[in-house]
Enzyme design. Structure first.
Site, PDB file in Angstrom:
ATOM      1  N   TRP A 136       0.748  -1.235   0.064  1.00 11.58           N
ATOM      2  CA  TRP A 136      -0.052  -0.006  -0.104  1.00 11.58           C
ATOM      3  C   TRP A 136       1.038   1.253   0.069  1.00 11.58           C
ATOM      4  O   TRP A 136       1.599   1.481   0.790  1.00 11.58           O
ATOM      5  CB  TRP A 136      -0.931  -0.087   0.994  1.00 11.58           C
ATOM      6  CG  TRP A 136      -1.867  -1.003   1.102  1.00 11.58           C
ATOM      7  CD1 TRP A 136      -2.095  -2.282   1.866  1.00 11.58           C
ATOM      8  CD2 TRP A 136      -2.994  -1.173   0.267  1.00 11.58           C
ATOM      9  NE1 TRP A 136      -2.888  -3.137   1.550  1.00 11.58           N
ATOM     10  CE2 TRP A 136      -3.763  -2.361   0.463  1.00 11.58           C
ATOM     11  CE3 TRP A 136      -3.475  -0.422  -0.827  1.00 11.58           C
ATOM     12  CZ2 TRP A 136      -4.892  -2.940  -0.114  1.00 11.58           C
ATOM     13  CZ3 TRP A 136      -4.573  -0.724  -1.389  1.00 11.58           C
ATOM     14  CH2 TRP A 136      -5.266  -2.116  -1.162  1.00 11.58           C
ATOM     15  N   THR A 179       1.936   4.814   0.701  1.00 13.22           N
ATOM     16  CA  THR A 179       1.689   6.018   1.577  1.00 13.22           C
ATOM     17  C   THR A 179       2.101   7.396   1.182  1.00 13.22           C
ATOM     18  O   THR A 179       1.721   8.285   1.784  1.00 13.22           O
ATOM     19  CB  THR A 179       2.214   5.534   2.943  1.00 13.22           C
ATOM     20  OG1 THR A 179       3.690   5.352   2.952  1.00 13.22           O
ATOM     21  CG2 THR A 179       1.486   4.285   3.411  1.00 13.22           C
ATOM     22  N   SER A 193       7.003   6.513  -0.704  1.00 13.92           N
ATOM     23  CA  SER A 193       6.917   5.677   0.457  1.00 13.92           C
ATOM     24  C   SER A 193       6.010   4.673   0.365  1.00 13.92           C
ATOM     25  O   SER A 193       4.959   4.981  -0.085  1.00 13.92           O
ATOM     26  CB  SER A 193       6.984   6.458   1.725  1.00 13.92           C
ATOM     27  OG  SER A 193       7.228   5.674   3.052  1.00 13.92           O
ATOM     28  N   SER A 194       5.983   3.583   1.163  1.00 15.73           N
ATOM     29  CA  SER A 194       4.859   2.631   1.174  1.00 15.73           C
ATOM     30  C   SER A 194       4.953   1.456   2.314  1.00 15.73           C
ATOM     31  O   SER A 194       5.899   1.485   3.091  1.00 15.73           O
ATOM     32  CB  SER A 194       4.749   1.768  -0.146  1.00 15.73           C
ATOM     33  OG  SER A 194       6.432   1.002  -0.321  1.00 15.73           O
ATOM     34  N   ALA A 195       3.844   0.777   2.455  1.00 18.36           N
ATOM     35  CA  ALA A 195       3.484  -0.185   3.400  1.00 18.36           C
ATOM     36  C   ALA A 195       4.012  -1.463   2.685  1.00 18.36           C
ATOM     37  O   ALA A 195       3.217  -1.920   1.948  1.00 18.36           O
ATOM     38  CB  ALA A 195       2.214  -0.383   4.273  1.00 18.36           C
TER      39      ALA A 195
END
Length: 380
Positions: free
Chosen positions: A77, A79, A99-101
């Protein structure tokens, strides 16, 4: 109630799905996936792709049931896009994620490749949302985990997520490519971002016999997962794993802004290889090794290469006999790529696991087959 107080197995279904993919074979990592509450690390806002744009998704709008479904999915996901957090997005955005999960299966696969075990002291480069940091803490204990995040806002949110989940590792805001010397020496460095070359600071901060696990990437956006082991002489060696995975490039290693591309007249000849070879995961990687400061994209006529450093360019188009290539500038980009691809083909066009890497004080070299085989030096 924090993560250490929640019932065991709240993410058992997620662990089952990852195990089915083959990325979760170690019981200790499975226990971490089952126990670490991923929804805490998603925060309240993420992006999802809608057509060609990133659409913000807000927890308050979709409700708790849907938010838990998102958290239980083995999906990355996003972000942040172009530095804009999902919470601050005015609407759908175009651009690159920053940026990410990361999907949990990639997190545990990377940690499994790193060979991290109980008692190890680990430097994680790229805290991100804090989820991978929590997974490390679950297995190693908070005092054995140090994590560095480049983005101040991302670092602050990760720290809050970790506190909520009940973990207290050493968190550092700064350039992860510099490591964190105050915590050295480490048994392992694990990067949840990609790099164009291995930072020397990582080598200096890992003990002899320790390891560095990262994805090697570049401006063509080709990627390879590798685990390097440092010997007592300070030389690091390892082989690529062959996994078709990637992380975002570390921000200091990102491509510089490029002006609008315009095709320029230049020399024209028949190509000895088809541009479709660059559609292959390993072929793409080989092309990047051959022209490390070039960007790559596809067009209706084939592929385009543009060198960031010199402005050199190459582009292909089909003809009755195969493919023509146009080249302009001080570098003959297609010549470099073509020669490397022919070398790879002559070796049988093996998968990426046939490649390895050696790092000395003088050079960082990727080789094919064995250290004395065909090789390409990385830009430092």
């Amino acid at each position: 109630m924090n993560a250490h107080e929640t019932p065991r197995g709240s993410f058992r279904s997620l662990a089952d799905r990852i195990a089915e993919s083959g990325s979760l074979t170690d019981p200790a990592w499975r226990a971490a996936v089952e126990d670490v509450p991923r929804e805490v690390f998603l925060g309240n806002d993420v992006y999802r792709m809608n057509g060609s744009r990133w659409e913000p998704v807000h927890r308050a709008d979709v409700g708790e049931e849907e938010w838990r479904r998102l958290a239980h999915s083995d999906i990355t996901w996003v972000t942040q896009v172009e530095g804009i957090d999902a919470a601050d997005a005015p609407g759908p955005l175009a651009g690159r994620p920053t940026s990410s999960a990361t999907l949990p299966s990639l997190v545990v696969r990377t940690l499994d490749v790193a060979g991290v075990r109980e008692g190890d002291r680990v430097l994680e480069v790229g805290t991100g949302t804090g989820y991978s940091t929590a997974v490390l803490c679950h297995r190693l204990g908070d005092t054995n985990v140090t994590s560095v995040e480049y983005d101040t806002g991302v670092a602050e949110r990760a720290a809050a997520h970790l506190r909520t989940a009940g973990y207290e590792p050493t968190l550092v805001t700064g350039d992860g490519l510099e490591g964190y010397s105050d915590g050295a020496e480490y048994d392992a460095v694990v990067a949840t971002c990609s790099v164009r070359h291995i930072p020397r600071a990582w080598l200096w901060q890992v003990r002899a016999g320790g390891s560095i696990t990262t994805t090697l990437n570049g401006w063509m956006m080709a990627s390879g997962l590798i685990r390097l082991t440092l010997d007592s002489a300070g030389v690091a060696t390892g082989r690529f794993l062959g996994d078709q995975i990637s992380y975002m490039l570390a921000r200091p290693h990102e491509r510089p802004p490029r002006p609008t591309f315009h095709r320029l007249p230049g020399d024209v000849r028949t190509s000895r290889v088809a541009p479709g070879l660059l559609d292959d995961w390993t072929g793409h990687f080989v092309a990047q090794l051959a022209a490390p400061s070039a960007e790559l994209w596809t067009s209706r006529t084939g592929v385009v290469l543009a060198d960031v450093a010199t402005g050199s360019q190459a582009w292909t188009e089909s003809n009755r006999d195969g493919w023509s290539v146009h080249q302009n500038g001080p570098l003959r980009l297609w010549d470099q790529v073509e020669t490397a691809l022919l070398t790879w083909q002559a070796a049988g066009a093996p998968e990426q696991s046939a490649f390895g890497m050696t790092i000395t004080d003088e050079a960082q070299t990727v080789w094919l087959g064995a250290p004395d085989g065909p090789s390409w030096r990385l830009p430092l």
